[in-house]
Design an enzyme around this catalytic site. Structure first.
Site, short mmCIF file in Angstrom:
data_model
loop_
_atom_site.label_atom_id
_atom_site.label_comp_id
_atom_site.label_asym_id
_atom_site.label_seq_id
_atom_site.Cartn_x
_atom_site.Cartn_y
_atom_site.Cartn_z
N CYS A 69 106.59 52.11 10.37
CA CYS A 69 106.84 50.84 11.59
C CYS A 69 108.24 50.56 11.43
CB CYS A 69 105.72 49.72 11.09
SG CYS A 69 106.09 48.40 12.28
N CYS B 244 108.62 46.77 12.34
CA CYS B 244 108.17 45.98 11.23
C CYS B 244 109.23 45.92 10.15
CB CYS B 244 106.91 46.54 10.48
SG CYS B 244 105.70 46.60 11.60
N ASP B 245 109.88 46.97 9.57
CA ASP B 245 110.79 47.12 8.36
C ASP B 245 112.37 47.34 8.95
OD1 ASP B 245 108.51 46.90 6.92
OD2 ASP B 245 108.20 48.85 6.76
#
Length: 316
Positions: free
Chosen positions: A138, A141-142
């Site tokens: 992701c 997300c990261d």
């Protein structure tokens, strides 16, 4: 909760939420079951720029939140529960029985399957051990965790290139590794990626190992044309190589295609009367938020007509 619902929707992504909006708005007694959080794949999207009504694009989390708010406005009941089993009807007027992870049972006259699909893994040495320690699925997300770092994106489709472009906001360099000699992404994304000075390409190459002890330190790749191997140093690896349908529970119950996607008609009906499928779990040529939403609407209306027919309450 109700003794018997008119419609139970399994999955809270765009397809499931749209089905919920239509079903609740039609005053059907409806329950949506989502095992994690409503929004599905778009929760991991930085910007959704091809959904109608948002000329400047919308944050994935924002779009999911608006869909959820709209569904709740019409009275959709949502429960955080994971469905593990569905028992088929004995007769047309009997309900389906759904069993959750805790063993609790829910009865419904019709079921809409909107369980979506999950990201594929490389299944190479080092991937599982370093998941969360440099290996990610992701980008949104990261991505911020890799500011000023060198990272790898594995994949050549729309998601891979779109996320590679997004990751250049943070990374020092992004190397796209793809097994073929040409990318599969849409032309506009390819143009953007090739024009981005932070993006490099390693084509005709497959990742054979993710290197590192306590964190990602690089990858080992093999050239598919020459069989030559080399290592690429990196601080992170984003694996973006496609999806697999979340349809395991329906194997042997519903008709599936060769890839495991649920086969359903134009009205979203499946091989079992009273069960409908929509969104990414469905066999179809295009998996986008807009198609998922349209299919969710169709599934809800089809389920409504089915329930009203067996109850004898159809509008005439």
């Amino acid at each position: 909760m109700s003794d018997v619902y008119d419609i139970v929707i399994i999955g809270g992504g765009p397809a499931g939420l749209t089905a919920g909006i239509y079903a609740a708005r039609s005053r059907m007694n409806t329950l949506l079951l989502e095992k994690i959080a409503c929004g599905g794949q778009i929760l991991t999207a930085d910007v959704v720029e091809n959904f109608p009504g948002f000329p400047c694009g919308a944050k994935g989390e924002e779009l999911a939140g608006l869909m959820l708010k709209q569904a709740e406005r019409f009275g959709l009941v949502i429960s955080t529960r994971e469905v593990r089993k569905i028992s088929l009807k004995q007769g047309q007027k009997d309900p389906f029985t759904l069993e959750d992870a805790e063993g609790d049972k829910i009865r419904a006259m019709s079921v809409i399957v909107a369980t979506g699909a999950s990201w594929n893994a490389l299944k190479v040495p080092g991937e599982e051990a370093l998941a969360g320690r440099g290996v990610s699925y992701c980008a949104t997300c990261d991505g911020p965790l890799f500011k000023g770092k060198d990272i790898i994106v594995v994949g050549g489709g729309d998601t891979a290139l779109g996320d590679a472009i997004y990751l250049t906001r943070f990374a020092n360099k992004v190397t796209v590794v793809h097994r073929r000699d040409a990318l599969r992404a849409t032309r506009i994304l390819q143009e953007r990626a090739f024009a981005n000075k932070k993006i490099e390409f390693c084509l005709q190459s497959v990742v054979t190992e993710i290197l590192g002890k306590n964190k990602v330190e690089g990858i080992k790749v093999k050239n598919t044309a020459t069989s030559g191997e080399k290592q690429i140093k990196a601080d992170g690896v984003f694996v973006l190589i496609g999806l697999s349908p979340n349809s395991g529970m329906f194997k042997g119950m519903l008709k599936l295609d060769e890839q495991g996607y649920i086969v359903s008609g134009d009205d979203m009906s499946t091989s079992v009367e009273g069960i409908f499928a929509c969104g990414d779990v469905r066999s179809k040529p295009l998996r986008q938020v807009v198609t998922a939403a349209g299919e969710g609407a169709t599934a809800a209306i089809s389920a409504q007509h089915y329930v009203e027919h067996i109850k004898g309450t159809e509008y005439k």
